[in-house]
Design a protein around this motif. Structure first.
Motif, short mmCIF file in Angstrom:
data_model
loop_
_atom_site.label_atom_id
_atom_site.label_comp_id
_atom_site.label_asym_id
_atom_site.label_seq_id
_atom_site.Cartn_x
_atom_site.Cartn_y
_atom_site.Cartn_z
N LEU A 1 0.81 -1.21 0.00
CA LEU A 1 0.00 0.00 0.00
C LEU A 1 0.85 1.26 0.00
CD1 LEU A 1 -2.74 -1.04 2.59
CD2 LEU A 1 -2.71 -1.39 0.11
N GLN A 2 2.12 1.13 0.34
CA GLN A 2 3.01 2.29 0.34
C GLN A 2 3.67 2.52 -1.01
OE1 GLN A 2 3.29 4.42 3.14
NE2 GLN A 2 1.49 3.17 3.59
N GLU A 3 3.34 1.68 -1.98
CA GLU A 3 3.88 1.80 -3.33
C GLU A 3 2.75 2.13 -4.30
OE1 GLU A 3 7.06 1.65 -3.87
OE2 GLU A 3 7.57 1.02 -1.82
N PRO A 4 3.08 2.68 -5.48
CA PRO A 4 2.03 2.91 -6.48
C PRO A 4 1.26 1.62 -6.75
CG PRO A 4 4.05 4.01 -7.14
CD PRO A 4 4.40 3.16 -5.94
N ALA A 5 -0.03 1.74 -6.95
CA ALA A 5 -0.91 0.58 -7.10
C ALA A 5 -0.80 -0.01 -8.50
CB ALA A 5 -2.35 0.96 -6.80
N SER A 6 -0.14 -1.16 -8.62
CA SER A 6 -0.13 -1.89 -9.89
C SER A 6 -1.40 -2.73 -9.98
CB SER A 6 1.09 -2.80 -9.95
OG SER A 6 1.00 -3.86 -9.00
N ASP A 7 -1.71 -3.21 -11.17
CA ASP A 7 -2.91 -4.02 -11.35
C ASP A 7 -2.88 -5.26 -10.47
OD1 ASP A 7 -3.84 -2.19 -13.18
OD2 ASP A 7 -3.26 -3.37 -14.94
N ALA A 8 -1.75 -5.96 -10.48
CA ALA A 8 -1.66 -7.22 -9.73
C ALA A 8 -1.75 -6.95 -8.22
CB ALA A 8 -0.35 -7.93 -10.06
N ASP A 9 -1.03 -5.94 -7.74
CA ASP A 9 -1.06 -5.63 -6.30
C ASP A 9 -2.46 -5.17 -5.87
OD1 ASP A 9 1.56 -6.29 -5.89
OD2 ASP A 9 2.32 -4.24 -6.01
N LEU B 1 -0.19 4.93 8.37
CA LEU B 1 0.21 5.72 7.22
C LEU B 1 -0.83 5.64 6.11
CD1 LEU B 1 4.00 4.78 6.93
CD2 LEU B 1 3.03 6.90 7.82
N GLU B 2 -1.07 6.77 5.48
CA GLU B 2 -1.91 6.78 4.29
C GLU B 2 -1.29 5.88 3.22
OE1 GLU B 2 -4.67 8.09 3.27
OE2 GLU B 2 -5.16 9.84 4.50
N PRO B 3 -2.10 5.12 2.48
CA PRO B 3 -1.57 4.44 1.31
C PRO B 3 -1.08 5.46 0.27
CG PRO B 3 -3.70 3.53 1.93
CD PRO B 3 -3.51 4.79 2.74
N HIS B 4 -0.29 4.99 -0.66
CA HIS B 4 0.13 5.85 -1.76
C HIS B 4 -1.10 6.46 -2.42
CE1 HIS B 4 1.65 6.90 -5.80
NE2 HIS B 4 2.82 7.06 -5.20
N ALA B 5 -0.96 7.69 -2.89
CA ALA B 5 -2.11 8.43 -3.42
C ALA B 5 -2.84 7.67 -4.52
CB ALA B 5 -1.65 9.79 -3.92
N SER B 6 -2.16 6.83 -5.26
CA SER B 6 -2.79 6.13 -6.38
C SER B 6 -3.86 5.15 -5.92
CB SER B 6 -1.73 5.38 -7.20
OG SER B 6 -1.02 4.46 -6.39
N TRP B 7 -3.80 4.69 -4.66
CA TRP B 7 -4.76 3.71 -4.17
C TRP B 7 -6.15 4.32 -3.99
CZ3 TRP B 7 -4.06 -1.52 -3.45
CH2 TRP B 7 -2.74 -1.99 -3.61
N MET B 8 -6.23 5.60 -3.58
CA MET B 8 -7.52 6.19 -3.28
C MET B 8 -8.40 6.27 -4.53
SD MET B 8 -8.54 9.58 -1.08
CE MET B 8 -8.17 10.87 -2.26
#
Length: 396
Positions: A213-221, A376-383
């Motif tokens: 969750l602390q990394e940019p959200a890839s499709d698989a993740d 911690l907030e997840p990376h912004a891409s998750w929201m």
């Protein structure tokens, strides 16, 4: 009766330190400027606090503050982007933005921010600016002095203690409680920030590997991390208000539903909101605050200065003033705003610490230690992906 500190002592405690020549130059250049602070306008307590900042800075430094009330931070960001596209690299219309993580990332990546400037603020000495600290990272993005903190935020649940003895303190327990009390719980639509934060809070608790969750959200993740979330939500949804077919637009409508006795639980990103709402007659006196047992999402609210701000020096003076210990103590007062301070208590002198200790308490106002760990907030891409996937699955 709470202890008070005489005004003359406060003046001594919070007298500004001797200013370096370069900061005095900033103060001189700022004199007479009007800072257009673009800030969300949906909270009257915050609006009143910004008006107080204007009165204080006008008196102290001849710097005026005018709030440009936003419904979405993206409004101000779009304005700066448009000005850059038009070649307006000076004299921009936005001087200061109360900014959130995704918009900070967008502006930083596009070179739309002034700075770094935070380390040059005299009151930055009261901050913990070490790498990885809450004042140095925003939604996993290093701040690098490009935005200045001013208030703490934590995701909390409010509940009616007259109807609920012990609130559910895990997402699994919340699902069980909702099943036993159908229609008494819901959340704002995830197109709203609070609704999206509710989904993120659940995701952090339910994700098999929280590190992703602390990394940019890839499709698989994204698929792997959210699978348990959707399974949990599928079980929860039929027991929501109106069987999960409709949702309040925002936290304030949800709060009104709780005040009307329709709901027993609401949510907020402000631990002081329940106490403030009770004082305004907007929530029952029996309302109390709880957080999940593993902690809740928290972050620091920042202000940023666009690269083309017309009143850059005035904006820096505002950012510095917001970090003054007496301002942070005033802001933390539940009778004013109730927002927890961003200052590092270990960096405050004894008299300043005493000012915080003298602040009034309230039965519905949790102490900082009651809020548990800050997640911690997840990376912004998750929201954005969470909100979009929720809409795809649950709206027609």
């Amino acid at each position: 009766m709470r202890p008070t500190i005489p005004a003359i002592l406060l003046t001594t405690i919070f007298a500004l330190p001797a200013l370096a020549d370069d900061w005095q130059d900033t103060l001189d250049a700022a004199r007479g400027q009007t800072v257009y602070w673009n800030a969300w306008g949906g909270d009257e307590r915050t609006n009143a606090f910004i008006s107080w900042v204007n009165e204080e800075l006008s008196r102290r430094h001849d710097v005026s503050v005018r709030q440009v009330k936003l419904t979405d931070t993206a409004e101000a960001v779009t304005r700066v982007i448009s000005e850059k596209a038009a070649g307006k690299d000076r004299g921009g219309s936005v001087d200061l933005i109360w900014i959130n993580g995704p918009n900070f990332l967008a502006m930083k990546e596009q070179g739309l921010l002034h700075g770094p400037f935070v380390a040059d603020l005299p009151n930055a000495r009261y901050l913990d600016l070490s790498p990885g600290s809450a004042s140095s990272v925003d939604f996993t993005v290093p701040v690098e002095g490009m935005e200045s903190p001013w208030r703490l935020a934590r995701f909390v649940f409010n509940y009616d203690s007259a109807r609920i003895g012990e609130p559910p303190r895990t997402m699994a327990a919340l699902g069980d409680w909702a099943k036993a009390n159908p229609g008494r719980f819901t959340h704002p639509d995830p197109s709203n920030f609070i609704g999206a934060t509710f989904l993120k809070q659940a995701l952090i608790e339910l994700a098999p590997d929280k590190a992703v969750l602390q990394e940019p959200a890839s499709d698989a993740d994204f698929d792997a991390a959210t699978a348990p979330l959707w399974e949990w939500y599928d079980a929860l949804r039929p027991h929501l208000w109106r069987q999960g077919e409709a949702f309040p637009e925002n936290e304030f409508i949800q709060q009104q539903m709780m005040n009307d006795g329709v709901l027993d639980i609401s949510m907020s990103f402000d631990p002081a909101s329940a106490a403030a709402a009770i004082r305004q007659g907007l929530l029952p006196d029996s309302t109390r605050v709880f957080v999940p047992e593993g902690g809740s999402i928290g972050n620091v609210s920042f202000v940023a200065i666009p690269y083309n701000a017309a009143n850059r020096q005035g904006a820096e003076v505002v950012a510095n003033f917001l970090l003054a210990p007496h301002v942070q103590a005033h802001m933390q007062n539940i009778e004013v705003l109730g927002s927890f301070s961003v200052l590092d208590p270990s960096r405050l002198h004894a008299e300043a610490q005493a000012a915080f200790e003298a602040l009034p308490s309230d039965p519905a106002l949790p102490a900082l230690e009651d809020l548990g760990p800050t997640l911690l907030e997840p990376h912004a891409s998750w929201m954005d992906r969470l909100s979009e996937e929720w809409a795809r699955r649950y709206t027609r």
